[in-house]
Design a protein around this motif. Sequence first.
Motif, PDB file in Angstrom:
ATOM      1  N   PHE A 154      17.763 -13.438  16.390  1.00  0.00           N
ATOM      2  CA  PHE A 154      18.712 -13.705  15.328  1.00  0.00           C
ATOM      3  C   PHE A 154      20.123 -13.759  15.901  1.00  0.00           C
ATOM      4  N   PHE A 155      20.978 -14.496  15.181  1.00  0.00           N
ATOM      5  CA  PHE A 155      22.411 -14.473  15.398  1.00  0.00           C
ATOM      6  C   PHE A 155      23.024 -13.894  14.133  1.00  0.00           C
ATOM      7  N   ALA A 156      23.935 -12.917  14.283  1.00  0.00           N
ATOM      8  CA  ALA A 156      24.515 -12.276  13.105  1.00  0.00           C
ATOM      9  C   ALA A 156      25.996 -12.021  13.327  1.00  0.00           C
ATOM     10  N   VAL A 157      26.748 -12.149  12.259  1.00  0.00           N
ATOM     11  CA  VAL A 157      28.133 -11.688  12.209  1.00  0.00           C
ATOM     12  C   VAL A 157      28.126 -10.459  11.304  1.00  0.00           C
ATOM     13  N   GLU A 158      28.250  -9.277  11.898  1.00  0.00           N
ATOM     14  CA  GLU A 158      28.128  -8.036  11.140  1.00  0.00           C
ATOM     15  C   GLU A 158      29.483  -7.595  10.608  1.00  0.00           C
ATOM     16  N   LEU A 159      29.471  -7.097   9.374  1.00  0.00           N
ATOM     17  CA  LEU A 159      30.632  -6.489   8.726  1.00  0.00           C
ATOM     18  C   LEU A 159      30.255  -5.026   8.530  1.00  0.00           C
ATOM     19  N   ASP A 160      30.564  -4.194   9.524  1.00  0.00           N
ATOM     20  CA  ASP A 160      29.985  -2.859   9.639  1.00  0.00           C
ATOM     21  C   ASP A 160      31.008  -1.795   9.278  1.00  0.00           C
ATOM     22  N   THR A 161      30.558  -0.789   8.521  1.00  0.00           N
ATOM     23  CA  THR A 161      31.439   0.290   8.065  1.00  0.00           C
ATOM     24  C   THR A 161      31.018   1.647   8.609  1.00  0.00           C
ATOM     25  N   ILE A 162      30.196   1.658   9.643  1.00  0.00           N
ATOM     26  CA  ILE A 162      29.767   2.907  10.288  1.00  0.00           C
ATOM     27  C   ILE A 162      29.921   2.740  11.802  1.00  0.00           C
ATOM     28  N   LYS A 163      30.393   3.792  12.468  1.00  0.00           N
ATOM     29  CA  LYS A 163      30.489   3.790  13.928  1.00  0.00           C
ATOM     30  C   LYS A 163      29.225   4.404  14.502  1.00  0.00           C
ATOM     31  N   ASN A 164      28.390   3.557  15.119  1.00  0.00           N
ATOM     32  CA  ASN A 164      27.119   4.001  15.682  1.00  0.00           C
ATOM     33  C   ASN A 164      27.212   4.022  17.210  1.00  0.00           C
ATOM     34  N   PRO A 165      27.196   5.220  17.830  1.00  0.00           N
ATOM     35  CA  PRO A 165      27.347   5.279  19.294  1.00  0.00           C
ATOM     36  C   PRO A 165      26.276   4.505  20.041  1.00  0.00           C
ATOM     37  N   GLU A 166      25.027   4.441  19.503  1.00  0.00           N
ATOM     38  CA  GLU A 166      23.978   3.746  20.236  1.00  0.00           C
ATOM     39  C   GLU A 166      24.228   2.246  20.346  1.00  0.00           C
ATOM     40  N   PHE A 167      25.101   1.701  19.454  1.00  0.00           N
ATOM     41  CA  PHE A 167      25.442   0.279  19.513  1.00  0.00           C
ATOM     42  C   PHE A 167      26.840   0.056  20.093  1.00  0.00           C
ATOM     43  N   HIS A 168      27.469   1.137  20.564  1.00  0.00           N
ATOM     44  CA  HIS A 168      28.804   1.063  21.179  1.00  0.00           C
ATOM     45  C   HIS A 168      29.831   0.476  20.214  1.00  0.00           C
ATOM     46  N   ASP A 169      29.732   0.839  18.933  1.00  0.00           N
ATOM     47  CA  ASP A 169      30.678   0.333  17.937  1.00  0.00           C
ATOM     48  C   ASP A 169      32.086   0.829  18.239  1.00  0.00           C
ATOM     49  N   VAL A 170      33.071  -0.011  17.898  1.00  0.00           N
ATOM     50  CA  VAL A 170      34.464   0.317  18.217  1.00  0.00           C
ATOM     51  C   VAL A 170      35.034   1.326  17.229  1.00  0.00           C
ATOM     52  N   ASP A 171      34.650   1.250  15.941  1.00  0.00           N
ATOM     53  CA  ASP A 171      35.168   2.172  14.938  1.00  0.00           C
ATOM     54  C   ASP A 171      34.307   2.079  13.689  1.00  0.00           C
ATOM     55  N   TYR A 172      34.788   2.691  12.601  1.00  0.00           N
ATOM     56  CA  TYR A 172      34.047   2.722  11.337  1.00  0.00           C
ATOM     57  C   TYR A 172      34.325   1.493  10.468  1.00  0.00           C
ATOM     58  N   ASN A 173      35.080   0.515  10.962  1.00  0.00           N
ATOM     59  CA  ASN A 173      35.507  -0.602  10.124  1.00  0.00           C
ATOM     60  C   ASN A 173      35.728  -1.803  11.030  1.00  0.00           C
ATOM     61  N   HIS A 174      34.642  -2.556  11.340  1.00  0.00           N
ATOM     62  CA  HIS A 174      34.779  -3.601  12.341  1.00  0.00           C
ATOM     63  C   HIS A 174      33.898  -4.810  12.027  1.00  0.00           C
ATOM     64  N   VAL A 175      34.228  -5.911  12.698  1.00  0.00           N
ATOM     65  CA  VAL A 175      33.454  -7.151  12.643  1.00  0.00           C
ATOM     66  C   VAL A 175      32.873  -7.375  14.030  1.00  0.00           C
ATOM     67  N   GLY A 176      31.587  -7.734  14.120  1.00  0.00           N
ATOM     68  CA  GLY A 176      30.944  -7.926  15.418  1.00  0.00           C
ATOM     69  C   GLY A 176      30.066  -9.155  15.442  1.00  0.00           C
ATOM     70  N   VAL A 177      29.887  -9.704  16.642  1.00  0.00           N
ATOM     71  CA  VAL A 177      28.987 -10.839  16.865  1.00  0.00           C
ATOM     72  C   VAL A 177      27.756 -10.322  17.585  1.00  0.00           C
ATOM     73  N   ASP A 178      26.570 -10.487  16.973  1.00  0.00           N
ATOM     74  CA  ASP A 178      25.324  -9.949  17.510  1.00  0.00           C
ATOM     75  C   ASP A 178      24.391 -11.087  17.910  1.00  0.00           C
ATOM     76  N   ILE A 179      23.821 -10.979  19.106  1.00  0.00           N
ATOM     77  CA  ILE A 179      22.844 -11.955  19.599  1.00  0.00           C
ATOM     78  C   ILE A 179      21.555 -11.205  19.916  1.00  0.00           C
ATOM     79  N   ASN A 180      20.543 -11.318  19.047  1.00  0.00           N
ATOM     80  CA  ASN A 180      19.197 -10.741  19.247  1.00  0.00           C
ATOM     81  C   ASN A 180      19.187  -9.218  19.320  1.00  0.00           C
ATOM     82  N   ALA A 181      20.307  -8.574  19.052  1.00  0.00           N
ATOM     83  CA  ALA A 181      20.380  -7.114  19.041  1.00  0.00           C
ATOM     84  C   ALA A 181      21.657  -6.715  18.332  1.00  0.00           C
ATOM     85  N   LEU A 182      21.735  -5.445  17.888  1.00  0.00           N
ATOM     86  CA  LEU A 182      22.892  -4.996  17.133  1.00  0.00           C
ATOM     87  C   LEU A 182      23.996  -4.404  18.000  1.00  0.00           C
TER      88      LEU A 182
END
Length: 702
Positions: A154-182
Amino acid sequence: MDHLLPTTMSSSFLAAFLLLLLLCLCGGLNNNLVTAGGDDLSFVFSGFAGAAASLTLDGTAAVTPGGLLLLTNNGTSIDGHAFLPALVPFKDSPNGTIRSFSAAFVFAIISASADLSSDGMAFVIAPGTSFSNAAGSQYLGLQAGSNSTNGSHFFAVELDTIKNPEFHDVDYNHVGVDINALSSVQYHTAGYYDDGDGGAFKNLSLWDGEAMQVWVEYDGKSTQLNVTLAPMGVGKPSKPLISNTTDLSSVLLSADRAYVGFSAATGPMSSQHCVLAWSFAVDGPAPPIDYSKLPKLPNPDDGQRAALTKSLEIALPIAAFALLFAACVAVILLVRRQMMYSELREDWEVEFGPHRFSYKELFDATEGFKSTHLLGVGGFGKVYKGVLPRSKSEVAVKRVSHDSNQGLKEFISEVVSIGHLRHRNLVQLLGYCRRKGELLLVYDYMPNGSLDKYLYYGGEGEGKEGSNSKPPVPPLLGWAQRLQIVKDVAAGLFYLHEKWEQVVVHRDIKASNVLLDGAMVAHLGDFGLARLYDHGTDLQTTHVVGTRGYIAPELSRTGRASPLTDVFAFGTFLLEITCGRRPVSGGGGRKVMLVDRVLEYWHKGALEETVDPRLRGNYNADEARMVLTLGLMCSHPFPGERPTMRQVMQYLDGDAPMPELTPANVSLLSLMQSQVSFDQSILQYPWSVNSMASMTGISVGR
């Protein structure tokens, strides 16, 4: 849809055209234009009124009568998907390159709390629409678990409101581009570059309940991907929020067509993920959205106001006497109900994160805390199995009284610590409830129960209260299962000590606090005694707490719990699971220490003879010897001789060689005579002089 405009079509896209025509005939897309012709496809939904039949919906996704696409409702731990049924031609041939495309949509995330939000949502392109095995919460309904893609891409543009360390999220309020994984290939804090203010960056809160616009544009020739975000009423900014070179060929591989749509999920907190409008085009700009036709966002007060109006319309014609009688009955029932389900709420609860359940919801989930739902009884209270009425999720409810050994202080500690932790080998706290005289914690249900019942079948505390029948004999844990459980608990403990934003000292690691899910994956639980402090700060003195046989010697002298005191308890756990024996055994005044027994056989060079005899020799001798040796290292009476959990993980994963234990001529008695630090308080805890002398006579080759 007002009309369908076919142009000259190639045979390879005839099926897509016929499917769109069928959607038009079956229900139409209201005022939304769909164009399919040649190698082109475009559509626009300026609201979704009458378009429910034109979308593939699953989970909690639904179209409201007002034309709003709701991916999730106000439930917890749920997910929903909405896709266009027609496959979109993204390639000229199966082995060709991805064509250019453009998407625009208007969304809103409405959280139950102004300060906290559940997990987010995503715009998705995928070869298939089956995400039935995907998890909710941080996995956004797209993955079954960490580093898993359910066998699809899958290709996804995530609008994420949680900081998940396992996905190396930048903060609790971010936009990300995902390719075959989160784990996003690129991400940015949510916001936009304001052209009206010289291109200054301005932050946006994704969960503030306001509608926002998103543009996703991909250039097939240059593989340039741009993602732009802006609030309503602001035109598309000239500078995108995210811009990078991203080859999407790995998403489709040998396929030439894919589905487009949305996915969203919630965790312990409830949220509503809404899509108000959506447009899309291949090889061209997305058609413009008619913003005057956008549906209204839900108002939390609307349902209450409508229910009150309806009640008044029914009640007013009733005779005065009947109304008075009904009111009296209602007051009596209401008072009884409030007394039965009354709860306590304090200011400190706002910031701690986990979802708060109502007492009635937990009462109904456990059928009034029936004894048939009882999972276990301990010093902390009782644990019941329940099924939440709305989500139908199985949960475990721990019911603690205020005057129990785990009182209000331990309850708050558990809410604060585990409520923010997210790791596959820690028991997930879903929420809590406070009521006069008792406290309740709600966890993920672990079907296979605690580890100790597999190690000590027929021991104390087994079976349900009030039942004289014996529980069924649990299956014997094989060596491979035991080794994996050791690795699972080590991974969870390593996360607590070093990977989370604060240091968490568990202080009660033992087999009964290790729970097994349906796949026999181990989860460390019961954080009622946990202590938190910032990385790099000094440890604070505390009361000596824990379980006999797991308490480190220095804890009685200093009163300071540290990661190394957890390592000591983990060492005892390693010996326990390998030998199938309790840390302290024997009756009367004669206590036999497990560490004594293992040390005795180590000195004789016969460690393998301590392995659980129920395995009947069916184990890997090298692995068993490694775990036993590591258990002795972790159980060393001097904290400086113990490894850290980072080193333990390296030894278990084979990333570092195991040090050798070598005898050293050190006598405990002379050491105790020469050092004031050893006092009689040590002897109050279950370490024999033999084990202390033997262990202080062991040095670890580094």
